[in-house]
Design a protein around this motif. Structure first.
Motif, short mmCIF file in Angstrom:
data_model
loop_
_atom_site.label_atom_id
_atom_site.label_comp_id
_atom_site.label_asym_id
_atom_site.label_seq_id
_atom_site.Cartn_x
_atom_site.Cartn_y
_atom_site.Cartn_z
N GLY A 169 -10.66 -12.22 -7.30
CA GLY A 169 -11.62 -11.15 -7.51
C GLY A 169 -11.92 -10.37 -6.24
N GLN A 170 -11.67 -11.01 -5.09
CA GLN A 170 -11.89 -10.32 -3.82
C GLN A 170 -10.89 -9.19 -3.59
N LEU A 171 -9.81 -9.17 -4.37
CA LEU A 171 -8.83 -8.08 -4.27
C LEU A 171 -9.36 -6.79 -4.90
N GLN A 172 -10.36 -6.91 -5.77
CA GLN A 172 -10.87 -5.74 -6.46
C GLN A 172 -11.77 -4.92 -5.55
N CYS A 173 -11.69 -3.60 -5.72
CA CYS A 173 -12.53 -2.70 -4.94
C CYS A 173 -13.94 -2.72 -5.50
N PRO A 174 -14.96 -2.99 -4.67
CA PRO A 174 -16.33 -3.09 -5.20
C PRO A 174 -16.88 -1.77 -5.71
N ASP A 175 -16.27 -0.64 -5.30
CA ASP A 175 -16.79 0.67 -5.69
C ASP A 175 -16.32 1.11 -7.08
N ILE A 176 -15.28 0.47 -7.60
CA ILE A 176 -14.72 0.86 -8.89
C ILE A 176 -15.25 -0.08 -9.97
N GLY A 177 -15.72 0.50 -11.05
CA GLY A 177 -16.29 -0.32 -12.11
C GLY A 177 -15.26 -1.13 -12.86
N ALA A 178 -14.10 -0.52 -13.15
CA ALA A 178 -13.07 -1.21 -13.94
C ALA A 178 -12.29 -2.20 -13.07
N VAL A 179 -11.83 -3.29 -13.70
CA VAL A 179 -10.99 -4.27 -13.01
C VAL A 179 -9.56 -3.76 -12.99
N LEU A 180 -8.97 -3.66 -11.82
CA LEU A 180 -7.61 -3.16 -11.68
C LEU A 180 -6.61 -4.29 -11.96
N PRO A 181 -5.54 -4.03 -12.71
CA PRO A 181 -4.50 -5.05 -12.89
C PRO A 181 -3.79 -5.33 -11.57
N LEU A 182 -3.33 -6.55 -11.39
CA LEU A 182 -2.74 -6.94 -10.11
C LEU A 182 -1.49 -6.14 -9.78
N HIS A 183 -0.72 -5.72 -10.81
CA HIS A 183 0.51 -5.00 -10.53
C HIS A 183 0.25 -3.56 -10.06
N SER A 184 -1.03 -3.12 -10.11
CA SER A 184 -1.35 -1.79 -9.60
C SER A 184 -1.82 -1.83 -8.14
N LEU A 185 -2.01 -3.02 -7.59
CA LEU A 185 -2.45 -3.16 -6.20
C LEU A 185 -1.25 -3.16 -5.26
N VAL A 186 -1.42 -2.60 -4.08
CA VAL A 186 -0.33 -2.52 -3.11
C VAL A 186 -0.24 -3.83 -2.34
N PRO A 187 0.90 -4.52 -2.40
CA PRO A 187 1.03 -5.80 -1.70
C PRO A 187 1.43 -5.61 -0.24
N TYR A 188 1.23 -6.65 0.56
CA TYR A 188 1.77 -6.68 1.92
C TYR A 188 3.26 -6.96 1.84
N GLN A 189 4.02 -6.33 2.73
CA GLN A 189 5.46 -6.59 2.82
C GLN A 189 5.70 -7.51 4.01
N VAL A 190 6.22 -8.69 3.74
CA VAL A 190 6.41 -9.71 4.77
C VAL A 190 7.91 -9.98 4.95
N PRO A 191 8.48 -9.69 6.11
CA PRO A 191 9.91 -9.97 6.33
C PRO A 191 10.23 -11.46 6.22
N PHE A 192 11.40 -11.77 5.69
CA PHE A 192 11.83 -13.16 5.57
C PHE A 192 11.70 -13.91 6.90
N ASN A 193 12.09 -13.25 7.99
CA ASN A 193 12.15 -13.95 9.28
C ASN A 193 10.79 -14.04 9.97
N ALA A 194 9.71 -13.56 9.31
CA ALA A 194 8.38 -13.62 9.92
C ALA A 194 7.61 -14.88 9.53
N VAL A 195 8.04 -15.54 8.45
CA VAL A 195 7.32 -16.72 7.97
C VAL A 195 8.31 -17.81 7.56
N ALA A 196 7.89 -19.05 7.73
CA ALA A 196 8.67 -20.19 7.25
C ALA A 196 8.18 -20.58 5.86
N LEU A 197 9.06 -21.14 5.05
CA LEU A 197 8.75 -21.55 3.69
C LEU A 197 8.83 -23.06 3.55
N ARG A 198 7.94 -23.60 2.71
CA ARG A 198 8.04 -25.02 2.40
C ARG A 198 7.43 -25.27 1.02
#
Length: 311
Positions: A169-198
């Protein structure tokens, strides 16, 4: 103030264990407890809410934790009409062996009898017999079904889902009354070589790792090791680190051409700069997140009802 999901706070220290139960890896669970407890400054009282697993190895693990944390008080809440668990008096803890620690009667034995606990050195173990002289407050309910475990398991799953939804819910903008669907939010782009996976809870072959990570709940963590990329593929860790978790996110998609993870998270940018590790556990994104997004037509990715229930 209401149930926990209504007033979430950022912890001072957090590790992502990645599982709802520690039965499969009790050693790492104790390592996590030690890691978090080492950051306690002892400036304010500390209340430790222990698990409800108090049978078999769960009780032995609880004894280890009591020795590790050296509490001043223990509040033991018993279950109505259940006499299987002994009162956790200082005398009982003093002589009873835990899962990885020894009681007073075993202290002279220098060999650890438990496999996979080599990092608990003998001096540390022998000192564990000197249990602190805490005060035991014993609560025994006088009404039936107090502490009944059957419903608690289902209830905890619902509360876990509500906590995840409250966090998202913290992803939602507090100024907008309607709840935005997650696929309408802009994600961060993280390069493969910037993070390790486990992947914490199971073994996943490198060829299938992206299928596992896509559309998954991940812990955004910081490891001390430098990330060293071997080619253009993802950076994979061979062991699960015990490290700081700075928050959580959803891997919304994976761009194999541009070598990018698309991550949705409410963690602020100043903290995200420290993240260099994504840990994937067995904590699932609530079903309603997948099926309840407005504007999605046709088949919903990662959701199906077309399978054999008898398997």
């Amino acid at each position: 103030p209401g149930p926990p999901f209504t007033h979430q706070q950022t912890p001072c220290k957090m590790v992502y264990y990645g599982q709802t139960s520690c039965e499969q890896d009790t050693e790492r669970y104790l390592d996590v407890v030690k890691y978090v407890f080492n950051s306690y400054k002892k400036e304010v009282p500390l209340v430790v809410n222990t698990m409800g697993w108090v049978k078999g190895e769960g009780l032995l693990l609880l004894i280890d934790i009591i020795r590790l944390l050296s509490p001043t008080h223990i509040v033991q809440m018993d279950v109505y009409d259940w006499k299987a668990m002994a009162p956790l008096t200082p005398e009982y803890i003093h002589v009873t062996p835990g899962l990885y620690t020894k009681g007073k009667q075993q202290a002279k034995c220098k060999q650890m009898l438990t496999c996979g606990a080599e990092h608990w050195n003998s001096s540390e173990v022998e000192g564990d017999a000197l249990t602190p002289d805490y005060k035991l407050l014993y609560v025994h309910p006088e009404f039936p079904r107090a502490g009944a475990a059957g419903e608690a398991r289902v209830h905890s799953g619902v509360l876990r889902d509500m906590s995840i939804l409250g966090y998202l819910g913290q992803l939602q903008c507090p100024d907008i009354g309607a709840v935005l669907p997650l696929h309408s939010l802009v994600p961060y782009q993280v390069p493969f070589n910037a993070v390790a996976l486990r992947v914490i809870h199971t073994d996943v072959s490198p060829t299938n790792i992206m299928y596992a990570v896509n559309a998954s709940w991940v812990g955004l963590c910081q490891i001390l090791d430098e990330i060293r990329s071997q080619g253009e593929g993802p950076v994979l860790l061979t062991q699960t680190p015990v490290c700081d978790c700075l928050g959580f996110g959803i891997v919304r998609g994976v761009d194999m051409e541009k070598k990018l993870y698309h991550v949705l998270t409410p963690v602020p940018p100043e903290k995200l700069r420290l993240v260099n590790c994504l840990l994937l556990g067995s904590i699932a994104i609530p079903n309603c997140v997948f099926v309840g997004q407005q504007g999605v037509e046709g088949e919903i990715p990662y959701v199906t009802s077309d399978y054999n229930y008898s398997i």
